[in-house]
Design a protein around this motif. Structure first.
Motif, PDB file in Angstrom:
ATOM      1  N   ASN A  16     -23.324  65.725  18.482  1.00  0.00           N
ATOM      2  CA  ASN A  16     -22.614  66.416  17.413  1.00  0.00           C
ATOM      3  C   ASN A  16     -21.267  66.892  17.917  1.00  0.00           C
ATOM      4  O   ASN A  16     -21.115  67.189  19.096  1.00  0.00           O
ATOM      5  CB  ASN A  16     -23.376  67.675  16.962  1.00  0.00           C
ATOM      6  N   GLU A  44     -17.820  68.454  11.581  1.00  0.00           N
ATOM      7  CA  GLU A  44     -18.055  67.081  11.164  1.00  0.00           C
ATOM      8  C   GLU A  44     -17.244  66.785   9.909  1.00  0.00           C
ATOM      9  O   GLU A  44     -16.705  67.702   9.302  1.00  0.00           O
ATOM     10  CB  GLU A  44     -19.548  66.898  10.855  1.00  0.00           C
ATOM     11  N   SER A  65     -20.692  72.126  12.096  1.00  0.00           N
ATOM     12  CA  SER A  65     -21.779  71.429  12.777  1.00  0.00           C
ATOM     13  C   SER A  65     -22.238  72.322  13.919  1.00  0.00           C
ATOM     14  O   SER A  65     -22.944  73.286  13.695  1.00  0.00           O
ATOM     15  CB  SER A  65     -21.329  70.065  13.252  1.00  0.00           C
ATOM     16  N   LYS A  94     -20.290  77.196  13.623  1.00  0.00           N
ATOM     17  CA  LYS A  94     -20.684  77.615  12.264  1.00  0.00           C
ATOM     18  C   LYS A  94     -19.468  78.039  11.464  1.00  0.00           C
ATOM     19  O   LYS A  94     -19.430  77.919  10.254  1.00  0.00           O
ATOM     20  CB  LYS A  94     -21.755  78.710  12.313  1.00  0.00           C
ATOM     21  N   THR A 111     -13.831  67.137  15.946  1.00  0.00           N
ATOM     22  CA  THR A 111     -15.027  66.373  15.585  1.00  0.00           C
ATOM     23  C   THR A 111     -15.559  65.599  16.797  1.00  0.00           C
ATOM     24  O   THR A 111     -16.605  64.971  16.719  1.00  0.00           O
ATOM     25  CB  THR A 111     -14.738  65.350  14.465  1.00  0.00           C
ATOM     26  N   GLY A 168     -28.147  66.011  18.744  1.00  0.00           N
ATOM     27  CA  GLY A 168     -28.208  65.442  17.401  1.00  0.00           C
ATOM     28  C   GLY A 168     -29.594  65.202  16.842  1.00  0.00           C
ATOM     29  O   GLY A 168     -30.605  65.473  17.506  1.00  0.00           O
ATOM     30  N   VAL A 216     -30.234  71.423  12.369  1.00  0.00           N
ATOM     31  CA  VAL A 216     -29.983  71.488  10.933  1.00  0.00           C
ATOM     32  C   VAL A 216     -31.324  71.425  10.187  1.00  0.00           C
ATOM     33  O   VAL A 216     -31.695  72.333   9.468  1.00  0.00           O
ATOM     34  CB  VAL A 216     -29.052  70.360  10.475  1.00  0.00           C
ATOM     35  N   ASP A 241     -25.144  61.659   5.673  1.00  0.00           N
ATOM     36  CA  ASP A 241     -26.011  62.375   6.603  1.00  0.00           C
ATOM     37  C   ASP A 241     -27.323  61.609   6.738  1.00  0.00           C
ATOM     38  O   ASP A 241     -28.081  61.467   5.780  1.00  0.00           O
ATOM     39  CB  ASP A 241     -26.272  63.791   6.058  1.00  0.00           C
TER      40      ASP A 241
END
Lengths: 547, 320
Positions: free
Chosen positions: A65, A69, A79, A82, A178, A208, A231, A538
Motif C-alpha cells: 500500500n 491511493e 490508505s 488516514k 501513492t 496489502g 481495511v 478495489d
C-alpha cells in the motif's frame, strides 16, 4: 466527444446495475480462487522499488500500500495515511498514519518504514528510477549527491506522524505519496546496489490485502488473502495470475473456464460473444495512454507547423479507430487523457480532410510535381516511418498512413523496427548517444499514463531526455513549469488548458488515439465496476459466486 | 587405428574452438544489434543518470571485448553471469526451466522414434502398397503444416470445444503436484510434437530401408528363405538406421533447448519459452547461457551420432 463519454457512463451504469441486481440476491460470500490470465511471465521482482514490469507491478499492487491511493474517480483517498494536510505555500506536508497496520509477518507498520522507503528512492546508488518526483524534498539533492548523511526535509515526528518540507511548491508531490511503502526491517540490510538481487523480491512482505503464496517460474503466481488486512478481509481467498503465452489459447481458456479474467483483443469479440459463461466489459483505460506519430522536429520538413497540421488532416484517424480498433478507442488531439480533470474540450479535432491537407501543403510550399509527388526546393517529400515490428495494430496504422499520404503526394517508407531498437533510437539521449544527432524521421509509438496527476513535464519540456523529437517552445516550457508548481486545482486546470491549446496547434506529435480496454470476465465473478484503471477500483470488492 | 576413447578425446578437443567461435559470434551479434537491454522498460521516471549508473553496474558500458572476457572468466568459475531483468544467476534461471523441457522433449522423442521407426518398417515390408502410400502422404502433410498451427488447432478442438485438456502450462495453478495432472497437461503438447517428429523419423527410416533393400546381402538373406519381416527387421533395419541416428543426434540438443514455437503455443514453462522472452527483453546473459548450452549439446549430439554409426555399421572406421 462529450456526448460520447456520457453514453459510455450510461453503458457502465447499465452493466453495474445488472451486476448489483444479481449480487443482492445472494449477498457476497467469502472464499474461492480467482484466476487471471496474463500473456507474459513476471520477472520475479515483486518489489516496487526496482520493478518496471507491468506484470510484476500488477501483482505487487495487491501486496503493498501507499500512504494514499487513487480512487475510482481519480481522486486521492486515504490508505496507510488516514489524513494529511499541507501548508498554504505548499512547502510543508504532514501525513498522519494509521496505527493499526501490520506487515504480513506481524511487525507493526510505522513512519520508520515510510522514511526508509523514500530515503532509499533518493539514495546516491539507487537505480530503480522511481525517485524523480521526490527530489523536491528539502535536502534530497544533497543526499543524492552524497554530500549529506540524511534528508533534512523528511521529519519523523513520532511513530505515526511524518512531515515533508519541499524546496519549491510541487503539485505532483501528492502523486508521489501513492508510492508503495516497503518494510524497513526486512530491507535495511540489503545494500542499495544489490536490491535487484534481494531474495525479498521473490518473497515480498507487505501490508496489502494479499500475500504472495507461491511463484512458479513461467507458470503462475499465487496470492492468498490477508485476513488481517487493515481495511477489511477480502472476499476472494486466492488470486492466481496464470501465464498463457499464446493469445488464441488465452481466449479459449476464458471460454472453457480455465481462467476467469483476461484482457482481450477486439478481434476475438465475435468468438467470445457466443460464450454464455462470460461478460464482456469495455472501459476507456487511462493506463493505455495514447498512441502517436512522433516527428523528428530537427528535420527541416517537420519544422513547419503547417506541414504537421496537414499530416493530421490527412490521416483518417476516426476511420482507423472504427475499423482496426473496432470502435474501442477515441481519436486523440492532445497528450492528456479525456479521463483526467485537466483535459481540455476546446480543441481542434483535425477531422479527416484531404483537401484541407493538400491546401496546407501547398501553402507550405510543398507542391505536387508531374510525377504526382510533392517537392520543395528540389527536395521530395519523403520520410521513413518506424513502427514496432510484430505489432499488428500499429502496423495497420502505418500502412494506412502510407496509403493516404501517398495519394497526397508524400512518399512514406515503412520501417518495421524491433521495439527495443525503436525505443533506443528515438530516445538517444538516454543511452549515452548525446553527441550524435538522432537520425530518425518519424515513428509510431505510445505513451502509457499512470497516476492521477496530469503533469506532462517529463515528456514535453525542452530539456527533458524523454522529449526525443526535440520539441522546444518557450511558452510551453513556462506553462509546464507553472502547471506543476501551482497547487490550486482550478488555476492548474487553466494553465493546462492553455498548454493543450498550444500543443493542439503546434502538433509536435500527430496524436492518434486513446485506447479502450476490453476484458472478458467469467459470470461467477461479482462486483466488477470498470474505472479508469481497470475492472475494479478495489480488489476487496470482488467476490465469487461459488454455487 | 586409434582407440574409441582416444577418438572421443580428440573430438572433445575439437569442440572447444567451435564452442569458442560460436560464443564469440553470438555475443557480438547480440551486443551490436540495435537496441539496449535497459530500453525494454523505458519509463519516463528513469533519469539518464540512473540509466547510465545501471549500465555501469551491469558492466554494459565497458568495451565489448572486456565484457566478453568477463563472461568467459565467469564460465571458468562455473557461473554464467546474472540475469539483467531477473536479478538472479543465469544458471539458476535456466536450470529451473530444464526439467520442463526435458520432460516434454524426452517424451515426444521416445514416442516419435519408436512410432516413426515402427511405421517405417511396416511401410517398407510392402513398399508402394496402399498402407505405405497412405502413411507417406500423411507424414508428408505433417511435415508441411507449421507446428504452431497444429498446436492452436489442437487447443481449439481439445481444450476449446471438447474441454478434455487444459490450454497450456505444466500443472493446474495453485494445486499440489499430481502425476495425473502432469499427464493431462503433457498430453497435447507432446502429441503435437510427436506427430511432427514421427513424420521426420518415418520418412528418413523408410527411405533408408528401401535403399538397403536392394543390396546384395538382402538378396542373400531372402535366398536363405527368411520371411520378409525378418529380412527387413534383422538385416535391413540395422543397416538403414544411419540417417535416423543423424536425426536423433540433431534432436538431442532440443532435449535441453526445447522447441520454442510449441512451448510458446502451449505456455510450456521450458527453456524455449525462456529464450523467446529473454530475446524480447534483451536479457543478454540469459540468452548467452541458453546459446552456450544448446551449442554444447548440438556438438555432443553430433559426436554421439558418429559413435553410434560405428556401432551399427562395422564399415565405418571412426579411427580414420
Amino acid at each position: 466527444m462529450k456526448g460520447f463519454r456520457v453514453l459510455y457512463i450510461a453503458v457502465v451504469f447499465l452493466v453495474v446495475f445488472s451486476v448489483i441486481g444479481v449480487a443482492s440476491e445472494n449477498g457476497p460470500e467469502y472464499g474461492g480462487t480467482l484466476t487471471i490470465g496474463i500473456p507474459v511471465a513476471p520477472q520475479g521482482w515483486f518489489n516496487p522499488l526496482i520493478s518496471s514490469s507491468k506484470y510484476d507491478l500488477d501483482v505487487a499492487k495487491h501486496i503493498f500500500n501507499g500512504l494514499i491511493e487513487i480512487g475510482p474517480d481519480m481522486e486521492y483517498i486515504p490508505s496507510l495515511a488516514k489524513e494529511w494536510e499541507f501548508s498554504e505555500d505548499g512547502l510543508e506536508w504532514t501525513f498522519y498514519l494509521r496505527d493499526d497496520v501490520r506487515w504480513h509477518d506481524g511487525k507493526a507498520f510505522t513512519t520508520k518504514d515510510v522514511n526508509f522507503t523514500f530515503t532509499t528512492l533518493l539514495h546516491p546508488k539507487y537505480f530503480g528510477g522511481k525517485g524523480a518526483d521526490f527530489i523536491f524534498i528539502e535536502g534530497a539533492r544533497e543526499f543524492k549527491s552524497g554530500e549529506a548523511q540524511f534528508i533534512s526535509g523528511i521529519q519523523v515526528i513520532d511513530d505515526y506522524t511524518i512531515k515533508f518540507r519541499l524546496t519549491e511548491s510541487f503539485a505532483p508531490f501528492m502523486e508521489s505519496m501513492t508510492f508503495p511503502i516497503l518494510p524497513e526491517h526486512l530491507l535495511k540490510g540489503v545494500p542499495v546496489t544489490e536490491l535487484d538481487k534481494a531474495s525479498f523480491n521473490l518473497h515480498p512482505v507487505g501490508t496489502g490485502p494479499y500475500k504472495l503464496e507461491r511463484y512458479v517460474n513461467g507458470q503462475y503466481v499465487e496470492l492468498k488473502a490477508n485476513e488481517e488486512y487493515f481495511v477489511r478481509r477480502p472476499y476472494i481467498d486466492r488470486i492466481i495470475y496464470k501465464i498463457i503465452t499464446n493469445e488464441d489459447a488465452m481466449v479459449i481458456a476464458l471460454g472453457n473456464g480455465e481462467i476467469d479474467i483476461a484482457d482481450i483483443q477486439p478481434k476475438y469479440l465475435e468468438y467470445l460473444r457466443d460464450m454464455s459463461n462470460l461478460n464482456i466489459y469495455e472501459y476507456p483505460n487511462y493506463g493505455e495512454g495514447y498512441a502517436y506519430m512522433g516527428l523528428n522536429l530537427r528535420k527541416p520538413v517537420f519544422q513547419s507547423k503547417t506541414v504537421r497540421q496537414a499530416l493530421a488532416y490527412a490521416i483518417p484517424r476516426e476511420l482507423f479507430v472504427q475499423t482496426i480498433l473496432k470502435g474501442y478507442g477515441e481519436v486523440a488531439n492532445v497528450p492528456i487523457s479525456p479521463l483526467n480533470w485537466a483535459y481540455s474540450d476546446e480543441l481542434n479535432d483535425y477531422p479527416y480532410d484531404p483537401r484541407r491537407a493538400a491546401e496546407l501543403l501547398d501553402e507550405a510550399g510543398w507542391v505536387q510535381g508531374d510525377n504526382g509527388l510533392r517537392a520543395k526546393d528540389g527536395r521530395r517529400f519523403e520520410f521513413d516511418l518506424m513502427y514496432p515490428a510484430g505489432d499488428k495494430i500499429r502496423g495497420s496504422l502505418s500502412a494506412i498512413i502510407q496509403g493516404t499520404l501517398r495519394s497526397l503526394g508524400i512518399k512514406v517508407n515503412l520501417m518495421p523496427t524491433e521495439p527495443n531498437a525503436l525505443a533506443a533510437s528515438t530516445f538517444p539521449k538516454l543511452f549515452g548517444k548525446t553527441s550524435v544527432e538522432s537520425d530518425f524521421d518519424a515513428y509510431i509509438l505510445a505513451w502509457t499514463l499512470y497516476g492521477a496527476d496530469p503533469d506532462p513535464y517529463i515528456i514535453w519540456h525542452s530539456q527533458s531526455p524523454y522529449n526525443g523529437i526535440g520539441f522546444a517552445n518557450l511558452r510551453s516550457d513556462e506553462l509546464l513549469h507553472k502547471g506543476r508548481s501551482t497547487l490550486k486545482l482550478d488555476e492548474r486546470k487553466k494553465i493546462y488548458w492553455e498548454w493543450q491549446t498550444l500543443i493542439n496547434d503546434e502538433l509536435p506529435y500527430v496524436f492518434m488515439y486513446f485506447k479502450k480496454s476490453v476484458v472478458g470476465v467469467n459470470k461467477r465473478v461479482v462486483g466488477i465496476q470498470p474505472c479508469a484503471f481497470g475492472i475494479t477500483p478495489d480488489i476487496c470488492d470482488l467476490w465469487l459466486n461459488l454455487n | 587405428m586409434k582407440s574409441l576413447g582416444r577418438y572421443i578425446l580428440d573430438r572433445v578437443f575439437q569442440m572447444l574452438p567451435i564452442l569458442f567461435f560460436i560464443s564469440v559470434v553470438t555475443f557480438v551479434l547480440l551486443y551490436i544489434a540495435p537496441g539496449h537491454p535497459l530500453a525494454y522498460y523505458l519509463d519516463p521516471s528513469l533519469s539518464p543518470e540512473e540509466l547510465s549508473a545501471r549500465s555501469e553496474a551491469l558492466g554494459l558500458n565497458q568495451p565489448l571485448y572486456i565484457q566478453y572476457f568477463k563472461w568467459v572468466g565467469g564460465l571458468f568459475r562455473g557461473n554464467l553471469g546474472w540475469s539483467i531483468l531477473r536479478g538472479r544467476p543465469v544458471e539458476e534461471v535456466i536450470m529451473e526451466r530444464i526439467p520442463a523441457t526435458l520432460l516434454l522433449m524426452g517424451t515426444s522423442l521416445i514416442i516419435s522414434v519408436s512410432v516413426g521407426v515402427l511405421l517405417a518398417v511396416i511401410s517398407a515390408i510392402r513398399p508402394y502398397s496402399l498402407l505405405d502410400s497412405f502413411l507417406t502422404f500423411l507424414t508428408f502433410a505433417g511435415l508441411s503444416v507449421p507446428g504452431f498451427f497444429l498446436g492452436i488447432l489442437a487447443i481449439y478442438i481439445f481444450s476449446g470445444r471438447l474441454e478434455w485438456f487444459p490450454v497450456g502450462g505444466m500443472s493446474t495453478a495453485g494445486q499440489d503436484f499430481s502425476f495425473f495432472d502432469l499427464l493431462r497437461h503433457l498430453f497435447l503438447p507432446s502429441s503435437v510434437l510427436s506427430f511432427i517428429n514421427i513424420c521426420g523419423f518415418f520418412r528418413y527410416t523408410r527411405s533408408g530401408l528401401l535403399e538397403v533393400m536392394d543390396e546384395d546381402f538382402i538378396t542373400t538373406a531372402r535366398a536363405k528363405g527368411l520371411s520378409e519381416t525378418a529380412v527387413v527387421v534383422r538385416h535391413g533395419l540395422r543397416n538403414a538406421l544411419a540417417p535416423t541416428v543423424t536425426l536423433l543426434g540433431i534432436a538431442l540438443p532440443s532435449l535441453i533447448g526445447g522447441a520454442s514455437v510449441i512451448e510458446v503455443v502451449f505456455s510450456w514453462p521450458g527453456v524455449g519459452t525462456l529464450m523467446v522472452t529473454a530475446l524480447y527483453q534483451r536479457d543478454f546473459p540469459v540468452l548467452m547461457g541458453c546459446m552456450l548450452i544448446t551449442t554444447f549439446f548440438t556438438l555432443v549430439g553430433g559426436l554421439l551420432a558418429d559413435i553410434v554409426y560405428a556401432l551399427l555399421d562395422p564399415r565405418v572406421n571412426i579411427g580414420g
